[in-house]
Write an enzyme that holds these catalytic residues in place. Sequence first.
Site, short mmCIF file in Angstrom:
data_model
loop_
_atom_site.label_atom_id
_atom_site.label_comp_id
_atom_site.label_asym_id
_atom_site.label_seq_id
_atom_site.Cartn_x
_atom_site.Cartn_y
_atom_site.Cartn_z
N GLY A 46 0.84 -1.19 0.00
CA GLY A 46 0.00 0.00 0.00
C GLY A 46 0.88 1.24 0.00
O GLY A 46 2.04 1.18 0.42
N GLN A 51 3.20 10.00 0.98
CA GLN A 51 4.45 9.24 1.07
C GLN A 51 5.36 9.46 -0.14
O GLN A 51 6.53 9.08 -0.11
CB GLN A 51 4.17 7.73 1.23
N LEU A 90 6.31 2.08 4.46
CA LEU A 90 7.38 2.42 3.52
C LEU A 90 8.09 3.72 3.90
O LEU A 90 9.18 3.99 3.44
CB LEU A 90 6.82 2.53 2.10
N HIS A 131 -4.57 2.13 7.56
CA HIS A 131 -3.20 2.65 7.65
C HIS A 131 -2.99 3.79 6.64
O HIS A 131 -2.42 4.84 6.98
CB HIS A 131 -2.22 1.49 7.40
N GLU A 132 -3.49 3.60 5.40
CA GLU A 132 -3.28 4.62 4.36
C GLU A 132 -4.13 5.86 4.60
O GLU A 132 -3.68 6.99 4.36
CB GLU A 132 -3.56 4.04 2.97
NI NI Z 1 2.66 3.67 5.83
#
Ligand code: NI
Length: 176
Positions: A46, A51, A90, A131-132
């Site tokens: 994801g 990000q 990430l 989470h996203e």
């Molecule tokens: Ni993350």
Amino acid sequence: MSVLDVVLYPDDPLTKVSKPIAAFTPSLVQFAENMFDTMYAFEGVGLAAPQVGVAKRMLVLDEPDGEKMCLVNPEILESEGSEDGSEGCLSLPEIYIQVPRATRIVVRAQDPLGNPLEFEARGFLARIIQHEVDHLDGVIFLDRVDMLTRHAKLQEWQEIRERLLLQGDRSSPSAF
Ligand code: NI
């Protein structure tokens, strides 16, 4: 194929609230493709737009053996249940922690063409989306755990971050 740079915590705009997307243009579709390319290049499951340095409400995901999707302006309308599960990010490679998440959610969003979507998600898919969506609100997984764990993991992260900035390899298998 375009692989974008992934922003490491706590650099901008990871701690900011991202803005809704109003214009559904061909460049938005191209950006979605670049986000998928980037997620796969870093072995993630994801990725949220902030990000890759873009403070807009958009995410991509590819659940192992499951759904692959791009969600624009996602909202979690309902959530129920709670379950701990392992998460990586990430933007904080190599950090994996147990995070409590709702087990079932109802999501409303748009696809990159502006078509409306509404669906129910459970289990790992629901976990990735939560989470996203947190990333779109400037929240990371360490904000979802107890203070002691958060403090210990932030210290660990400082050391990892310094090493990564020197060596440049930032893949983080199964992270999001
Ligand atoms: Ni993350």
